[in-house]
Design a protein around this motif. Structure first.
Motif, PDB file in Angstrom:
ATOM      1  N   ALA A 127       0.826  -1.215   0.000  1.00  0.00           N
ATOM      2  CA  ALA A 127       0.000   0.000   0.000  1.00  0.00           C
ATOM      3  C   ALA A 127       0.858   1.262   0.000  1.00  0.00           C
ATOM      4  CB  ALA A 127      -0.933   0.000   1.205  1.00  0.00           C
ATOM      5  N   LYS A 128       1.980   1.210   0.698  1.00  0.00           N
ATOM      6  CA  LYS A 128       2.889   2.358   0.742  1.00  0.00           C
ATOM      7  C   LYS A 128       3.532   2.588  -0.631  1.00  0.00           C
ATOM      8  CE  LYS A 128       6.187   4.188   4.036  1.00  0.00           C
ATOM      9  NZ  LYS A 128       7.012   3.853   5.211  1.00  0.00           N
TER      10      LYS A 128
ATOM     11  N   TYR B 242       2.237   1.672  -3.571  1.00  0.00           N
ATOM     12  CA  TYR B 242       1.193   2.153  -4.475  1.00  0.00           C
ATOM     13  C   TYR B 242       0.834   3.615  -4.186  1.00  0.00           C
ATOM     14  CZ  TYR B 242       0.266  -2.155  -6.952  1.00  0.00           C
ATOM     15  OH  TYR B 242       0.371  -3.235  -7.781  1.00  0.00           O
ATOM     16  N   HIS B 243       0.835   3.993  -2.925  1.00  0.00           N
ATOM     17  CA  HIS B 243       0.557   5.381  -2.571  1.00  0.00           C
ATOM     18  C   HIS B 243       1.641   6.298  -3.135  1.00  0.00           C
ATOM     19  CE1 HIS B 243      -1.104   8.713  -0.303  1.00  0.00           C
ATOM     20  NE2 HIS B 243       0.114   8.980   0.141  1.00  0.00           N
TER      21      HIS B 243
ATOM     22  N   GLN C 270       1.094   6.967  -6.602  1.00  0.00           N
ATOM     23  CA  GLN C 270      -0.202   7.623  -6.792  1.00  0.00           C
ATOM     24  C   GLN C 270      -1.190   6.699  -7.504  1.00  0.00           C
ATOM     25  OE1 GLN C 270       0.733  11.341  -8.699  1.00  0.00           O
ATOM     26  NE2 GLN C 270       1.451  12.240  -6.784  1.00  0.00           N
ATOM     27  N   GLN C 271      -1.178   5.452  -7.068  1.00  0.00           N
ATOM     28  CA  GLN C 271      -2.090   4.433  -7.576  1.00  0.00           C
ATOM     29  C   GLN C 271      -2.733   3.743  -6.380  1.00  0.00           C
ATOM     30  OE1 GLN C 271      -2.760   3.784 -10.783  1.00  0.00           O
ATOM     31  NE2 GLN C 271      -1.201   5.141 -11.644  1.00  0.00           N
ATOM     32  N   ARG C 272      -3.636   2.815  -6.642  1.00  0.00           N
ATOM     33  CA  ARG C 272      -4.210   2.002  -5.577  1.00  0.00           C
ATOM     34  C   ARG C 272      -4.375   0.583  -6.093  1.00  0.00           C
ATOM     35  NH1 ARG C 272      -9.645   0.933  -6.170  1.00  0.00           N
ATOM     36  NH2 ARG C 272     -10.669   2.109  -7.814  1.00  0.00           N
TER      37      ARG C 272
END
Length: 103
Positions: free
Chosen positions: A33-34, A36-37, A40-42
């Motif tokens: 998650a870090k 992807y953040h 700037q994606q999810r």
């Protein structure tokens, strides 16, 4: 190589992002998650997360091997993950009875 088909994220982009995060704080906990953040994606289907975790482990170990950390400070992350898989298993278990139905 394309790792995330939903977001079109390559292996190189993930590796570069992990290295950037490690440059900011070498001992931070990096999770998918870090990453992807930072990109700037999810995660959408999250099918790529196991591959991202393996990449995080590989890049983090290589990063710390290149730095001047003493041997006692370096933890083999892959060995720890394998120990946890043996200890807890990789099965899906919610402590429900076999005949449990939600509806």
């Amino acid at each position: 190589m394309l790792i995330c088909h939903c977001n079109l994220i390559t292996q190189k982009e993930i590796e570069d992002t992990i290295i950037e995060l490690l440059d900011r704080d070498p001992w931070s906990l990096i999770v998918p998650a870090k990453v992807y953040h930072a990109l700037q994606q999810r995660g959408r289907c999250c099918g790529c997360f196991p591959n991202v975790v393996e990449t995080i482990i590989r890049i983090t170990e290589a990063y710390h091997a290149r730095t001047e950390a003493s041997g006692g400070d370096i933890v083999s992350h892959m060995d720890r993950v394998k120990e946890l898989r043996v200890q807890f298993g990789s099965r899906f278990n919610e402590r429900r009875k076999a005949g449990h139905r939600a509806a």
